[in-house]
Write an enzyme that holds these catalytic residues in place. Structure first.
Site, PDB file in Angstrom:
ATOM      1  N   HIS A   1       0.839  -1.202   0.000  1.00  0.00           N
ATOM      2  CA  HIS A   1       0.000   0.000   0.000  1.00  0.00           C
ATOM      3  C   HIS A   1       0.876   1.255   0.000  1.00  0.00           C
ATOM      4  O   HIS A   1       0.588   2.234  -0.701  1.00  0.00           O
ATOM      5  CB  HIS A   1      -0.879   0.047   1.260  1.00  0.00           C
TER       6      HIS A   1
ATOM      7  N   MET B   1       2.771  -9.189  -1.136  1.00  0.00           N
ATOM      8  CA  MET B   1       2.254  -8.657   0.129  1.00  0.00           C
ATOM      9  C   MET B   1       0.746  -8.519   0.042  1.00  0.00           C
ATOM     10  O   MET B   1       0.206  -8.106  -0.985  1.00  0.00           O
ATOM     11  CB  MET B   1       2.895  -7.314   0.435  1.00  0.00           C
TER      12      MET B   1
HETATM   13  P1  AMP Z   1      -6.681  -3.437  -0.512  1.00  0.00           P
HETATM   14  O1  AMP Z   1      -6.455  -2.726   0.796  1.00  0.00           O
HETATM   15  O2  AMP Z   1      -6.334  -4.882  -0.490  1.00  0.00           O
HETATM   16  O3  AMP Z   1      -8.040  -3.141  -1.107  1.00  0.00           O
HETATM   17  O4  AMP Z   1      -5.622  -2.790  -1.522  1.00  0.00           O
HETATM   18  C1  AMP Z   1      -5.594  -1.415  -1.772  1.00  0.00           C
HETATM   19  C2  AMP Z   1      -4.709  -1.168  -2.967  1.00  0.00           C
HETATM   20  O5  AMP Z   1      -3.390  -1.605  -2.689  1.00  0.00           O
HETATM   21  C3  AMP Z   1      -5.191  -1.913  -4.222  1.00  0.00           C
HETATM   22  O6  AMP Z   1      -5.055  -1.067  -5.358  1.00  0.00           O
HETATM   23  C4  AMP Z   1      -4.232  -3.083  -4.267  1.00  0.00           C
HETATM   24  O7  AMP Z   1      -4.047  -3.607  -5.569  1.00  0.00           O
HETATM   25  C5  AMP Z   1      -2.957  -2.458  -3.736  1.00  0.00           C
HETATM   26  N1  AMP Z   1      -2.048  -3.490  -3.235  1.00  0.00           N
HETATM   27  C6  AMP Z   1      -2.350  -4.485  -2.364  1.00  0.00           C
HETATM   28  N2  AMP Z   1      -1.281  -5.286  -2.181  1.00  0.00           N
HETATM   29  C7  AMP Z   1      -0.291  -4.792  -2.959  1.00  0.00           C
HETATM   30  C8  AMP Z   1       1.059  -5.196  -3.221  1.00  0.00           C
HETATM   31  N3  AMP Z   1       1.600  -6.264  -2.654  1.00  0.00           N
HETATM   32  N4  AMP Z   1       1.789  -4.446  -4.072  1.00  0.00           N
HETATM   33  C9  AMP Z   1       1.254  -3.347  -4.678  1.00  0.00           C
HETATM   34  N5  AMP Z   1      -0.023  -2.925  -4.475  1.00  0.00           N
HETATM   35  C10 AMP Z   1      -0.775  -3.635  -3.630  1.00  0.00           C
END
Ligand code: AMP
Length: 280
Positions: free
Chosen positions: A37, A186
């Site tokens: 994130h 991650m």
């Molecule tokens: P989430 O909190 O899982 O909804 O993720 C929020 C944002 O962070 C989304 O755009 C995800 O694709 C991105 N994200 C989650 N994990 C990763 C990661 N390991 N690397 C890059 N972006 C990520």
């Protein structure tokens, strides 16, 4: 960092910044933040004048109520992490701010084949829920730029489609996947893996890499079957492992150099469902 809970107050604040000509970049999240994130926050800071993040665990995108109930919440450390990373504004709406009444949950989005395949097939209704929340958040916040992670490859495609239907859409930036040193992508869900499951989890990425390195011209079915069977032998329950065209996520049955492909996988270790992908 200023924290807002009230959608009207944050709208007013953002409007005053935009009137001064400042470019607002936005990173939507569901919290339990990790360096993946934060990489989006960093990318946003490099591109925009003001970095805005939101944390909202969207109930309508969970097709499994257990998964929603068990979704990790680490708000205090999330706030510290965001402050340290130089985020300027944090939006923390409640459920009634996003969905004031049931009419806000009833919209249907035409996503075509994108919601029939992969995540769409195994998580019915998930992308409808994603579109609902993203459209609501974008309507409230009206950012200039939007930062999403390639980790959720299909979600990026869905949101890109949604943006095309909106009046004044933000510019979309898709940021690379951040991985642990052993290759595991991650994810907030990694927090729920027990030590044995955590030790096994990097095999997902190892398999994707193996597949990419052994791609040869011609039929892909055998290679794909072998990859699934390797993971299942190790104890994973594979929902899908598919090689697809990066543009429309149609399956790629044959490989030839120059094709734009991506391998996408979703697999359970015990009760935890993990996803990953690798561009070819
Ligand atoms: P989430 O909190 O899982 O909804 O993720 C929020 C944002 O962070 C989304 O755009 C995800 O694709 C991105 N994200 C989650 N994990 C990763 C990661 N390991 N690397 C890059 N972006 C990520």
């Amino acid at each position: 960092m200023i924290i807002f809970k009230d959608p009207h107050k944050i709208r007013q604040h953002l409007e005053s910044l935009q009137k001064k000509g400042l470019k607002i970049g936005y990173v939507p999240t569901m919290g339990a933040l990790h360096p993946g994130h934060i990489s989006l926050v960093n990318q946003c800071r490099q591109t925009c004048d003001v970095t805005l993040c939101s944390i909202f665990v969207n109930p309508v995108q969970f097709n499994n109520s257990e998964d929603f109930k068990n979704y990790p919440s680490t708000l205090e450390s999330d706030i510290l992490l965001l402050e340290e990373s130089g985020c300027d504004l944090l939006f923390l709406p409640g459920e009634t701010d996003i969905y004031p009444d049931s009419s806000f949950r009833n919209k249907h989005y035409e996503l075509g084949n994108l919601e029939q395949v992969l995540e769409g097939k195994f998580r019915p209704g998930h992308f409808q829920g994603v579109c609902l929340v993203v459209e609501r958040l974008l309507t409230i916040l009206q950012p200039d730029d939007l930062f999403l992670g390639q980790k959720d490859f299909q979600q990026c495609k869905v949101i890109s489609l949604l943006l095309h239907t909106m009046g004044r859409p933000p510019r979309l930036h898709v940021c690379p996947i951040v991985r642990e040193t052993d290759g595991l992508a991650m994810s907030s869900r990694n927090l729920r893996l027990n030590p044995e499951e955590r030790a096994l989890a990097p095999q997902i990425f190892k398999n994707l890499t193996f597949l990419k390195e052994h791609l040869r011209e011609g039929n892909l079915t055998q290679l794909q079957k072998e990859a699934v069977s390797r993971l299942e032998t190790l104890g994973f329950k594979v929902e899908y492992l598919e090689l697809c065209n990066t543009e429309n996520l149609d399956p790629l049955n044959r490989w030839s150099p120059g094709l734009h492909g991506v391998i996408l996988v979703a697999a359970f270790i015990g009760k935890i469902r993990l996803i990953d992908n690798l561009l070819l």
